[in-house]
Design an enzyme around this catalytic site. Structure first.
Site: not given
Ligand code: AMP
Length: 285
Positions: A34, A36, A41, A153
């Site tokens: 998403m 940011a 990521h 996560k």
């Molecule tokens: P998001 O942008 O928050 O939807 O996350 C996108 C992807 O990045 C998802 O698969 C999350 O699980 C992964 N992600 C977010 N934060 C972390 C982190 N600290 N360590 C590893 N993967 C992450």
């Protein structure tokens, strides 16, 4: 713009790019985000690059997975910066559809995964996992990658995705990647940007506490006893606890008494920010 990544905004544009790579015999990995973008990521992008010749990163703040009182409008957005850091980490393409491309007028289908979505984050965020499963199913069908990578996560989310991919026979390998943390243990998250300096100073207690649960469980303490002690500690630090739970690592079924293999999962509110984290049992050394 120099150093930025090629960006497509339509399913048609995405499919054309992927088809050209496939014609050259290259494998394709997808990393849904998403935006940011942070080092968590980027670790997924690097893993994807190590797996496959080509890496597509998607950027879509999915309205379907936010509740009416959640932070959809406030969610941090900076596509220009994201495009630059993703290029540096080795992503080949940014897929950034707008809302009408993803959900055209009349869109009315949802993917609902039973069982796994009913408690933990599913209990306090009704419809959240339907929104996640629906958008991830669409992304997988739009891109048709060989591999898609998700972070541990969001542990419950990872299991939900593996489940519907299996149940719907979607031809893709789902890989989970380890949690990337700050030096003090706080799991990286786009939502950490919401924390005040005072809240940021308290936030690492979440990881410390669930890690202690994992250590206690490995030493034979009962699951209910250890999770209750953790809830007490977090509340004493001023956090509002949504859940601290000891679960089977594959089914997320509740475990009681002494356990061998498990996952400790927690969600808390710190001020206006909801934080989640999880650790394995036995704990990583
Ligand atoms: P998001 O942008 O928050 O939807 O996350 C996108 C992807 O990045 C998802 O698969 C999350 O699980 C992964 N992600 C977010 N934060 C972390 C982190 N600290 N360590 C590893 N993967 C992450």
């Amino acid at each position: 713009m120099t150093g930025a990544i090629e960006t497509v905004r339509t399913v048609r544009g995405l499919r054309a790019r992927v088809a050209a790579w496939r014609a050259d015999g290259e494998a394709v990995a997808l990393v849904p985000t998403m935006g940011a973008i942070h080092d968590g990521h980027l670790s997924l992008v690097r893993l994807a690059k190590a797996q496959s010749g080509r890496v597509v990163t998607s950027l879509f703040v999915n309205p379907l997975q936010f509740g009416p009182r959640e932070d959809f409008h406030a969610y941090p957005r900076d596509e220009t910066r994201d495009a630059q850091v993703l290029a540096t980490a080795g992503s080949d393409l940014l897929y950034a559809p707008d809302e009408s491309e993803m959900y055209p007028p009349g869109f009315s289908t949802k993917v609902h995964v039973g069982d796994l979505t009913e408690d933990l984050c599913g209990a306090s965020r009704p419809n959240h996992f339907d929104g996640v499963a629906t958008v991830v199913a669409k992304l997988l069908l739009q891109c048709a990658p060989d591999t898609a990578i998700f972070g541990e996560k969001d542990y419950q989310q990872l299991l939900v995705i593996k489940r519907f991919v299996r149940d719907l026979d979607i031809q893709v390998e789902i890989l989970g990647a380890p949690i990337v943390r700050e030096a003090d243990g706080l799991a990286l998250s786009s939502r950490n940007a919401y924390l005040s300096p005072e809240e940021r100073a308290i936030a690492p207690v979440l990881h410390q506490t669930i890690r202690q649960v994992a250590t206690d469980l490995a030493q034979g303490r009962g699951a209910d006893d250890a999770s209750e002690a953790a809830r007490f500690k977090l509340e004493a630090m001023g956090l509002r606890v949504d859940y601290v739970a000891v679960r089977d690592p594959d089914t997320l079924k509740a475990l009681h008494g002494p356990v061998k293999a498990a996952r400790v999962l927690a969600a808390v509110h710190l001020g206006k920010t909801r934080l989640i984290d999880n650790v394995p049992v036995p704990p990583d050394s």
